[in-house]
Design a protein around this motif. Structure first.
Motif, PDB file in Angstrom:
ATOM      1  N   ILE A  56     -68.559 -78.843 -75.203  1.00 25.92           N
ATOM      2  CA  ILE A  56     -69.727 -78.239 -74.555  1.00 25.92           C
ATOM      3  C   ILE A  56     -70.889 -78.308 -75.534  1.00 25.92           C
ATOM      4  CG2 ILE A  56     -70.655 -76.151 -73.522  1.00 25.92           C
ATOM      5  CD1 ILE A  56     -67.766 -75.320 -72.931  1.00 25.92           C
ATOM      6  N   VAL A  57     -71.956 -78.983 -75.144  1.00 30.73           N
ATOM      7  CA  VAL A  57     -73.140 -79.084 -75.998  1.00 30.73           C
ATOM      8  C   VAL A  57     -74.039 -77.901 -75.687  1.00 30.73           C
ATOM      9  CG1 VAL A  57     -75.098 -80.504 -76.682  1.00 30.73           C
ATOM     10  CG2 VAL A  57     -72.951 -81.585 -75.991  1.00 30.73           C
ATOM     11  N   GLU A  58     -74.236 -77.073 -76.682  1.00 28.87           N
ATOM     12  CA  GLU A  58     -74.990 -75.833 -76.481  1.00 28.87           C
ATOM     13  C   GLU A  58     -76.478 -76.135 -76.406  1.00 28.87           C
ATOM     14  OE1 GLU A  58     -75.624 -72.490 -79.536  1.00 28.87           O
ATOM     15  OE2 GLU A  58     -73.843 -71.902 -78.430  1.00 28.87           O
ATOM     16  N   SER A 134     -78.907 -81.972 -87.980  1.00 31.08           N
ATOM     17  CA  SER A 134     -78.864 -83.333 -87.474  1.00 31.08           C
ATOM     18  C   SER A 134     -78.045 -83.469 -86.203  1.00 31.08           C
ATOM     19  CB  SER A 134     -78.261 -84.254 -88.550  1.00 31.08           C
ATOM     20  OG  SER A 134     -76.951 -83.821 -88.900  1.00 31.08           O
ATOM     21  N   HIS A 135     -77.476 -82.391 -85.711  1.00 28.96           N
ATOM     22  CA  HIS A 135     -76.653 -82.482 -84.512  1.00 28.96           C
ATOM     23  C   HIS A 135     -76.758 -81.179 -83.740  1.00 28.96           C
ATOM     24  CE1 HIS A 135     -73.557 -79.798 -86.213  1.00 28.96           C
ATOM     25  NE2 HIS A 135     -73.776 -80.426 -87.346  1.00 28.96           N
ATOM     26  N   PRO A 136     -76.557 -81.213 -82.437  1.00 28.98           N
ATOM     27  CA  PRO A 136     -76.559 -79.966 -81.672  1.00 28.98           C
ATOM     28  C   PRO A 136     -75.294 -79.162 -81.943  1.00 28.98           C
ATOM     29  CG  PRO A 136     -75.991 -81.812 -80.269  1.00 28.98           C
ATOM     30  CD  PRO A 136     -76.368 -82.398 -81.600  1.00 28.98           C
ATOM     31  N   THR A 137     -75.236 -77.970 -81.394  1.00 22.07           N
ATOM     32  CA  THR A 137     -74.053 -77.141 -81.538  1.00 22.07           C
ATOM     33  C   THR A 137     -73.022 -77.564 -80.498  1.00 22.07           C
ATOM     34  OG1 THR A 137     -75.346 -75.286 -82.370  1.00 22.07           O
ATOM     35  CG2 THR A 137     -73.171 -74.788 -81.493  1.00 22.07           C
ATOM     36  N   TYR A 138     -71.864 -78.059 -80.989  1.00 26.28           N
ATOM     37  CA  TYR A 138     -70.768 -78.444 -80.108  1.00 26.28           C
ATOM     38  C   TYR A 138     -69.780 -77.289 -80.029  1.00 26.28           C
ATOM     39  CZ  TYR A 138     -72.518 -83.204 -80.867  1.00 26.28           C
ATOM     40  OH  TYR A 138     -73.308 -84.313 -80.941  1.00 26.28           O
ATOM     41  N   ARG A 139     -69.332 -76.989 -78.820  1.00 29.12           N
ATOM     42  CA  ARG A 139     -68.358 -75.928 -78.622  1.00 29.12           C
ATOM     43  C   ARG A 139     -67.090 -76.486 -77.991  1.00 29.12           C
ATOM     44  NH1 ARG A 139     -69.893 -70.931 -79.749  1.00 29.12           N
ATOM     45  NH2 ARG A 139     -72.129 -70.509 -80.042  1.00 29.12           N
ATOM     46  N   LEU A 142     -62.070 -75.765 -74.619  1.00 26.22           N
ATOM     47  CA  LEU A 142     -60.871 -74.999 -74.290  1.00 26.22           C
ATOM     48  C   LEU A 142     -60.997 -73.524 -74.624  1.00 26.22           C
ATOM     49  CD1 LEU A 142     -58.265 -77.586 -75.638  1.00 26.22           C
ATOM     50  CD2 LEU A 142     -59.198 -77.402 -73.330  1.00 26.22           C
ATOM     51  N   CYS A 143     -61.770 -73.211 -75.681  1.00 27.32           N
ATOM     52  CA  CYS A 143     -61.883 -71.806 -76.083  1.00 27.32           C
ATOM     53  C   CYS A 143     -63.323 -71.353 -76.274  1.00 27.32           C
ATOM     54  CB  CYS A 143     -61.093 -71.558 -77.369  1.00 27.32           C
ATOM     55  SG  CYS A 143     -61.738 -72.441 -78.817  1.00 27.32           S
ATOM     56  N   GLY A 144     -64.284 -72.266 -76.321  1.00 22.52           N
ATOM     57  CA  GLY A 144     -65.686 -71.902 -76.457  1.00 22.52           C
ATOM     58  C   GLY A 144     -66.148 -71.703 -77.883  1.00 22.52           C
ATOM     59  N   TYR A 145     -65.282 -71.865 -78.880  1.00 21.02           N
ATOM     60  CA  TYR A 145     -65.680 -71.710 -80.278  1.00 21.02           C
ATOM     61  C   TYR A 145     -66.550 -72.888 -80.720  1.00 21.02           C
ATOM     62  CZ  TYR A 145     -63.664 -67.672 -82.686  1.00 21.02           C
ATOM     63  OH  TYR A 145     -63.415 -66.412 -83.153  1.00 21.02           O
ATOM     64  N   ALA A 146     -67.488 -72.610 -81.634  1.00 22.80           N
ATOM     65  CA  ALA A 146     -68.330 -73.674 -82.182  1.00 22.80           C
ATOM     66  C   ALA A 146     -67.482 -74.582 -83.073  1.00 22.80           C
ATOM     67  CB  ALA A 146     -69.492 -73.086 -82.975  1.00 22.80           C
ATOM     68  N   LEU A 147     -67.655 -75.906 -82.898  1.00 21.53           N
ATOM     69  CA  LEU A 147     -66.908 -76.871 -83.698  1.00 21.53           C
ATOM     70  C   LEU A 147     -67.518 -76.989 -85.086  1.00 21.53           C
ATOM     71  CD1 LEU A 147     -66.343 -79.738 -81.085  1.00 21.53           C
ATOM     72  CD2 LEU A 147     -64.939 -77.712 -81.526  1.00 21.53           C
ATOM     73  N   ILE A 148     -66.663 -77.252 -86.060  1.00 20.12           N
ATOM     74  CA  ILE A 148     -67.078 -77.383 -87.454  1.00 20.12           C
ATOM     75  C   ILE A 148     -66.985 -78.845 -87.859  1.00 20.12           C
ATOM     76  CG2 ILE A 148     -66.561 -76.719 -89.833  1.00 20.12           C
ATOM     77  CD1 ILE A 148     -65.430 -74.125 -88.774  1.00 20.12           C
TER      78      ILE A 148
END
Length: 453
Positions: A56-58, A134-139, A142-148
């Protein structure tokens, strides 16, 4: 004392006796050498699953947040200021809310004035120098947590979900991962010669001689110096090998824009593989897309790297040839093709049935009706190409290597007779008089007549 060696006739009899024992044992006790029933796992790297849903791109918009708050009965009103903002700013960098929704939120430890958006609760210090994201917030979907972001690779970055309560981690003990590419996929194009060193129309040599030199160099696989030697002894014409090289590159650069316009009878089975050639003493990789059923070259791409970007580049060319129709793709089990197929399905919305094949022979007990024979056909193509290339040892320029590959594609598809086609060419070309194009002079004339302005 010196030992007397066995006489020759006794040694021969002894070897024959041992051979008979081995054959008898192999026949009755099945100790003959044969491959294992199951092939061992290949040395190819195994990638993490690529079939997971996209993240999910925030993307926040203050108007949507205001509408949701209004619908929930908790409207968000603008800030009632006592004094104006000390920082000149127009809107929130996250949701785009105008300045009337921004708070003064004190100062950070370094003394920079902080602001807070009343709509999305984002806090930041506008005057503080900080690297841009340099990148949007990816979530995680499956759980909605922000990807690292965990890895940075060539042409893409790897993001991972580190939430221990993620369903994928709880059920499969595997983390959700996402590869974010940083290339412009719309600009990908196969290698093609662009510059013409000489103008063939103004050459002092005849078109017949130019066509014969191209035939010697590409069709017969002679080197540049061998081509010059043949021309001198057959027609007593003295030319230099640089002249032949300029002719080849110029001809390829003129024909390159029209090669993609030739109609190819596509069968729905595409084989993609790569072979290696030397350019200026360094290994390069010639990616080739081949029609597995009808036996002609669809496209070629020369790359200095054997990576997923090069595989995706030639795969994009095939997708455009098929006009987004579904086709079967046969490759080896190199991970670059798995990434290329996944990227093509995501960014080009392509429908591809990928069939990776391990090895070139059918394992014992394996299904004979597999896609391995199509893979063997492209290996045979590479054998034919290497027979033409081996006299060159190394191309002197990248343009020369690309030009040779393009002209060989035309030769292989339209001029070279194939036993698999009952002595005919895979894709015959017919001129305006109804005759088949069967040599370079006619091929050049066919292009001139077909694409003249």
């Amino acid at each position: 004392m010196f030992r007397q060696p066995l006489p020759v006739f006794l040694l021969t009899s002894l070897l024959n006796f041992l051979l008979k024992i081995f054959l008898f044992t192999a026949k009755h006790f099945k100790v003959d050498i044969e491959p294992p029933a199951e092939l061992k796992s290949s040395t190819y790297k195994i990638l993490s699953p690529l079939k997971d849903p996209l993240p999910i791109v925030e993307k926040k918009d203050y108007r949507e947040i205001l509408a949701e708050a209004e619908a929930a009965g908790k409207p968000i009103s603008p800030v009632r200021r006592i004094k104006p903002l000390s920082v000149d700013i127009d809107k929130c960098p996250v949701c785009g809310a105008p300045a009337e929704y921004l708070y003064s939120f004190g100062k950070d430890p370094e003394g920079f004035q902080k602001l807070q958006c009343k709509v999305c609760k984002h806090q930041w210090a506008p005057g503080k120098p900080a690297p841009k994201k340099s990148h949007p917030t990816y979530r995680c979907p499956l759980c909605g947590y922000a990807l690292i972001k965990v890895k940075t690779r060539k042409n893409f970055s790897v993001f991972k979900c580190c939430n221990d309560n993620c369903p994928k981690w709880l059920n499969h003990r595997k983390r959700y991962r996402f590869r974010a590419f940083d290339v412009n996929f719309e600009e990908l194009s196969c290698s093609s010669p662009t510059a013409a060193p000489v103008n063939l129309a103004n050459s002092r040599f005849s078109s017949f001689l130019i066509a014969q030199c191209v035939n010697f160099y590409v069709g017969l696989g002679l080197s540049l110096r061998q081509t010059v030697f043949a021309v001198k002894h057959i027609w007593q014409v003295q030319i230099s090998y640089e002249t032949v090289h300029n002719w080849v590159v110029s001809l390829a650069s003129k024909l390159a824009p029209f090669v993609r316009s030739i109609h190819l009878p596509l069968s729905g089975i595409v084989v993609i593989d790569e072979t290696y050639i030397k350019v200026k003493g360094k290994w390069h990789y010639l990616f080739t897309a081949f029609d597995g059923l009808r036996g002609f070259i669809i496209s070629q791409h020369l790359s200095p790297h054997r990576d997923a970007l090069a595989a995706l580049t030639i795969l994009k060319e095939v997708i455009e040839r098929y006009n987004n129709r579904e086709f079967i793709l046969v490759t080896d089990k190199a991970p670059i093709y798995e990434v290329a197929v996944y990227s093509a399905s995501v960014f080009f919305n392509a429908s591809i049935r990928h069939r990776p094949v391990l090895g070139i022979s059918i394992p014992p007990g394996g299904d004979p009706h597999t896609y391995r024979p199509y893979k063997n056909r492209i290996e045979r193509l590479f054998g034919s190409y290497k027979a033409h290339y081996k006299r060159h040892k190394s191309f002197s320029s990248f343009e020369g290597a690309v030009a040779h590959a393009l002209l060989y594609q035309l030769y292989y598809n339209h001029l070279k007779p194939h036993d698999a086609c009952n002595g005919d060419v895979p894709v015959p070309l017919i001129d305006k008089k109804g005759r088949q194009v069967d040599n370079w002079a006619k091929l050049i004339q066919w292009f001139i007549e077909s694409y003249k302005a």
